[in-house]
Design a protein around this motif. Structure first.
Motif, mmCIF file in Angstrom:
data_model
loop_
_atom_site.group_PDB
_atom_site.id
_atom_site.type_symbol
_atom_site.label_atom_id
_atom_site.label_comp_id
_atom_site.label_asym_id
_atom_site.label_seq_id
_atom_site.Cartn_x
_atom_site.Cartn_y
_atom_site.Cartn_z
ATOM 1 N N GLY A 149 0.806 -1.207 0.000
ATOM 2 C CA GLY A 149 0.000 0.000 0.000
ATOM 3 C C GLY A 149 0.841 1.260 0.000
ATOM 4 O O GLY A 149 1.891 1.332 -0.632
ATOM 5 N N CYS A 150 0.394 2.259 0.749
ATOM 6 C CA CYS A 150 1.124 3.524 0.858
ATOM 7 C C CYS A 150 2.391 3.302 1.675
ATOM 8 O O CYS A 150 2.339 2.745 2.780
ATOM 9 N N VAL A 151 3.526 3.752 1.149
ATOM 10 C CA VAL A 151 4.793 3.515 1.842
ATOM 11 C C VAL A 151 4.874 4.286 3.153
ATOM 12 O O VAL A 151 5.725 3.994 3.995
ATOM 13 N N PHE A 152 3.981 5.257 3.364
ATOM 14 C CA PHE A 152 4.012 6.082 4.570
ATOM 15 C C PHE A 152 3.018 5.610 5.621
ATOM 16 O O PHE A 152 2.962 6.176 6.716
ATOM 17 N N HIS A 153 2.247 4.559 5.339
ATOM 18 C CA HIS A 153 1.131 4.226 6.234
ATOM 19 C C HIS A 153 1.600 3.815 7.625
ATOM 20 O O HIS A 153 0.880 4.006 8.608
ATOM 21 N N GLY A 154 2.824 3.258 7.760
ATOM 22 C CA GLY A 154 3.290 2.832 9.071
ATOM 23 C C GLY A 154 3.597 3.973 10.026
ATOM 24 O O GLY A 154 3.692 3.758 11.242
ATOM 25 N N ARG A 155 3.737 5.198 9.506
ATOM 26 C CA ARG A 155 4.045 6.351 10.349
ATOM 27 C C ARG A 155 2.948 7.408 10.296
ATOM 28 O O ARG A 155 3.060 8.446 10.955
ATOM 29 N N CYS A 156 1.919 7.167 9.508
ATOM 30 C CA CYS A 156 0.880 8.179 9.289
ATOM 31 C C CYS A 156 -0.235 8.042 10.328
ATOM 32 O O CYS A 156 -0.808 6.957 10.490
ATOM 33 N N PRO A 157 -0.587 9.112 11.021
ATOM 34 C CA PRO A 157 -1.669 9.042 12.016
ATOM 35 C C PRO A 157 -3.055 8.931 11.389
ATOM 36 O O PRO A 157 -4.029 8.673 12.099
ATOM 37 N N HIS A 158 -3.160 9.116 10.063
ATOM 38 C CA HIS A 158 -4.466 9.081 9.394
ATOM 39 C C HIS A 158 -4.664 7.809 8.585
ATOM 40 O O HIS A 158 -5.636 7.698 7.846
ATOM 41 N N ALA A 159 -3.757 6.844 8.690
ATOM 42 C CA ALA A 159 -3.820 5.641 7.868
ATOM 43 C C ALA A 159 -4.983 4.744 8.280
ATOM 44 O O ALA A 159 -5.303 4.624 9.461
ATOM 45 N N ASN A 160 -5.609 4.118 7.270
ATOM 46 C CA ASN A 160 -6.649 3.124 7.532
ATOM 47 C C ASN A 160 -6.329 1.859 6.739
ATOM 48 O O ASN A 160 -5.234 1.719 6.183
ATOM 49 N N GLU A 161 -7.260 0.946 6.652
ATOM 50 C CA GLU A 161 -7.013 -0.335 5.989
ATOM 51 C C GLU A 161 -6.721 -0.153 4.504
ATOM 52 O O GLU A 161 -5.893 -0.863 3.937
ATOM 53 N N ARG A 162 -7.382 0.786 3.862
ATOM 54 C CA ARG A 162 -7.115 1.043 2.447
ATOM 55 C C ARG A 162 -5.686 1.499 2.240
ATOM 56 O O ARG A 162 -5.025 1.104 1.269
ATOM 57 N N CYS A 163 -5.172 2.319 3.148
ATOM 58 C CA CYS A 163 -3.792 2.798 3.045
ATOM 59 C C CYS A 163 -2.800 1.639 3.149
ATOM 60 O O CYS A 163 -1.720 1.681 2.551
ATOM 61 N N ARG A 164 -3.153 0.621 3.892
ATOM 62 C CA ARG A 164 -2.246 -0.506 4.105
ATOM 63 C C ARG A 164 -2.204 -1.471 2.916
ATOM 64 O O ARG A 164 -1.235 -2.207 2.770
ATOM 65 N N ARG A 165 -3.220 -1.445 2.094
ATOM 66 C CA ARG A 165 -3.257 -2.432 1.007
ATOM 67 C C ARG A 165 -3.190 -1.821 -0.393
ATOM 68 O O ARG A 165 -2.823 -2.505 -1.343
ATOM 69 N N GLU A 166 -3.530 -0.524 -0.546
ATOM 70 C CA GLU A 166 -3.624 0.070 -1.885
ATOM 71 C C GLU A 166 -2.665 1.249 -2.024
ATOM 72 O O GLU A 166 -2.653 2.145 -1.174
ATOM 73 N N VAL A 167 -1.866 1.238 -3.095
ATOM 74 C CA VAL A 167 -0.934 2.338 -3.357
ATOM 75 C C VAL A 167 -1.727 3.552 -3.833
ATOM 76 O O VAL A 167 -2.506 3.451 -4.796
ATOM 77 N N PRO A 168 -1.598 4.698 -3.174
ATOM 78 C CA PRO A 168 -2.363 5.882 -3.598
ATOM 79 C C PRO A 168 -1.842 6.443 -4.914
ATOM 80 O O PRO A 168 -0.646 6.409 -5.192
ATOM 81 N N ARG A 169 -2.748 6.944 -5.723
ATOM 82 C CA ARG A 169 -2.361 7.600 -6.970
ATOM 83 C C ARG A 169 -2.424 9.111 -6.780
ATOM 84 O O ARG A 169 -3.171 9.617 -5.923
ATOM 85 N N ALA A 170 -1.645 9.831 -7.560
ATOM 86 C CA ALA A 170 -1.620 11.288 -7.467
ATOM 87 C C ALA A 170 -2.918 11.861 -8.022
ATOM 88 O O ALA A 170 -3.323 11.527 -9.140
ATOM 89 N N ILE A 171 -3.582 12.702 -7.237
ATOM 90 C CA ILE A 171 -4.827 13.332 -7.672
ATOM 91 C C ILE A 171 -4.644 14.847 -7.669
ATOM 92 O O ILE A 171 -3.945 15.396 -6.819
ATOM 93 N N PRO A 172 -5.238 15.555 -8.638
ATOM 94 C CA PRO A 172 -5.140 17.020 -8.649
ATOM 95 C C PRO A 172 -5.967 17.635 -7.525
ATOM 96 O O PRO A 172 -7.077 17.182 -7.239
ATOM 97 N N ILE A 173 -5.424 18.666 -6.898
ATOM 98 C CA ILE A 173 -6.132 19.333 -5.791
ATOM 99 C C ILE A 173 -6.266 20.829 -6.046
ATOM 100 O O ILE A 173 -6.505 21.604 -5.126
ATOM 101 N N GLY A 174 -6.064 21.250 -7.309
ATOM 102 C CA GLY A 174 -6.223 22.660 -7.651
ATOM 103 C C GLY A 174 -4.917 23.400 -7.732
ATOM 104 O O GLY A 174 -3.948 23.063 -7.067
ATOM 105 N N HIS A 175 -4.892 24.429 -8.593
ATOM 106 C CA HIS A 175 -3.725 25.291 -8.799
ATOM 107 C C HIS A 175 -2.501 24.491 -9.263
ATOM 108 O O HIS A 175 -1.364 24.831 -8.933
ATOM 109 N N GLY A 176 -2.745 23.434 -10.007
ATOM 110 C CA GLY A 176 -1.645 22.635 -10.528
ATOM 111 C C GLY A 176 -1.004 21.700 -9.529
ATOM 112 O O GLY A 176 -0.033 21.019 -9.862
ATOM 113 N N ALA A 177 -1.515 21.640 -8.312
ATOM 114 C CA ALA A 177 -0.935 20.784 -7.277
ATOM 115 C C ALA A 177 -1.497 19.374 -7.366
ATOM 116 O O ALA A 177 -2.617 19.151 -7.850
#
Length: 352
Positions: free
Chosen positions: A312-340
């Motif tokens: 999953g997400c390589v940061f999930h072991g240290r992230c205070p917001h991680a859930n089960e999806r974070c542990r099994r699925e690699v997140p993809r980059a999503i646009p959040i506005g202003h080119g970010a």
């Protein structure tokens, strides 16, 4: 460790376009740990098996460098920043993925086929004490790339070009008769910058060019690089771990963690509104005197090894917001506005 930095002089506005100069897609780099074929063979339960181990240094990186900008890549040691830089310059070959320069793919080219790009792309290395040839004078050091890329140039034209580039970076002409060991670290890095500019490139990869210098010299070198960007319309891929440098030098910022891109945003947006949990923790560690500085975020756990990457997400072991999806699925980059862009399930789901 986050260093403090004397604020460099503000540079004039550099023209940045939406044209992509360097395009990186699906970039991966694995370094073998298990040696050659015979060293990979092991006996397990009476059977001969082959066991291979790799350091997964880069794991699916997508980055665009716009013409005229200074794109800073940041992250802690071992996150893969320098590996990306060296693959862009052709010093390392990717395991997978593509690198395009001005629309042309270059990652699969042979050294001879890369020659036309070498003059357009130059690199400034981290250690100025190791990047200069101790057997060559400064004049010879600056003349060497010109003789290589312009074999038809006369000796007088080469000397004239060297004199011009020395003047542009504030090098005394008398330095040309001396050797690299006679100069301080800041002076050597100034010489290294002159060498990179000698062939009049349009794109420069700077791999932590000021980290080996005294803090009092860092601002001088940064100002020099910003002045060169303005006068020559350069594009920078700037690798650093110093966030104080990024805040004053970068146009946009790429935040990496364990070989993956966490967040991409314009500099002022990233520092004012970081979205990824790792970016927030990274920025909270900057020493500031303001009363309204963000509260320091102390991450729990240890950085995973790049040999055995977590699922999953390589940061999930240290992230205070991680859930089960974070542990099994690699997140993809999503646009959040202003080119970010941000690669985080918590942001995508509205939990953060």
């Amino acid at each position: 460790m986050i260093q403090t930095l004397q604020q460099p002089t503000a540079a004039a506005t550099v023209t940045t376009t939406d044209e992509t100069l360097v395009e990186i897609r699906g970039l991966e780099k694995h370094f073998a740990l298990s040696g050659d074929f015979l060293e990979q063979l092991r006996f397990q339960r009476g059977k001969l098996v082959r066991r291979q181990e790799f350091v997964h240094a880069i794991n699916g990186v997508d980055i665009d460098v716009k013409r005229g900008e200074a794109l800073c890549v940041v992250g802690e040691s071992g996150c893969g920043k320098s590996t990306v830089a060296r693959m862009v310059m052709g010093l390392l070959s990717p395991t997978r993925g593509e690198i395009r320069y001005a629309g042309e793919r270059i990652d699969h080219l042979s050294p001879r086929q890369l020659l036309p790009y070498r003059r357009r792309m130059q690199m400034i290395f981290q250690n100025p004490y190791a990047s200069l040839n101790p057997r060559m004078t400064i004049q010879q050091t600056l003349e060497e790339p010109l003789r290589f890329h312009h074999p038809d140039w006369s000796r007088e034209r080469i000397r004239q070009q060297v004199a011009e580039v020395m003047a542009s970076v504030g090098i005394d002409p008398e330095w040309g008769k001396r050797f690299g060991h006679e100069f301080s670290g800041g002076q050597r890095q100034r010489i290294a910058i002159a060498r990179a500019l000698a062939v009049d490139p349009e794109f420069i990869v700077a791999d932590e060019p000021i980290s080996a210098l005294d803090v009092s010299i860092q601002a001088q070198v940064l100002n020099l690089m910003m002045d060169a960007q303005e006068s020559r319309q350069l594009t920078y891929l700037f690798i650093t771990h110093d966030l104080a440098v990024v805040e004053h030098f970068g146009t946009r910022v790429v935040v990496m963690y364990l070989g993956r891109v966490c967040e991409v945003a314009e500099t002022h947006t990233l520092f004012s509104q970081p979205r990824h949990p790792y970016t927030q923790a990274l920025l909270s560690a900057i020493p500031r005197l303001e009363d309204d500085r963000p509260e320091y975020i102390r991450l729990s756990g240890e950085v995973p090894t790049p040999v055995n990457l977590p699922s999953g997400c390589v940061f999930h072991g240290r992230c205070p917001h991680a859930n089960e999806r974070c542990r099994r699925e690699v997140p993809r980059a999503i646009p959040i506005g202003h080119g970010a862009q941000v690669a985080c399930h918590a942001v995508e789901e509205g939990r953060l």
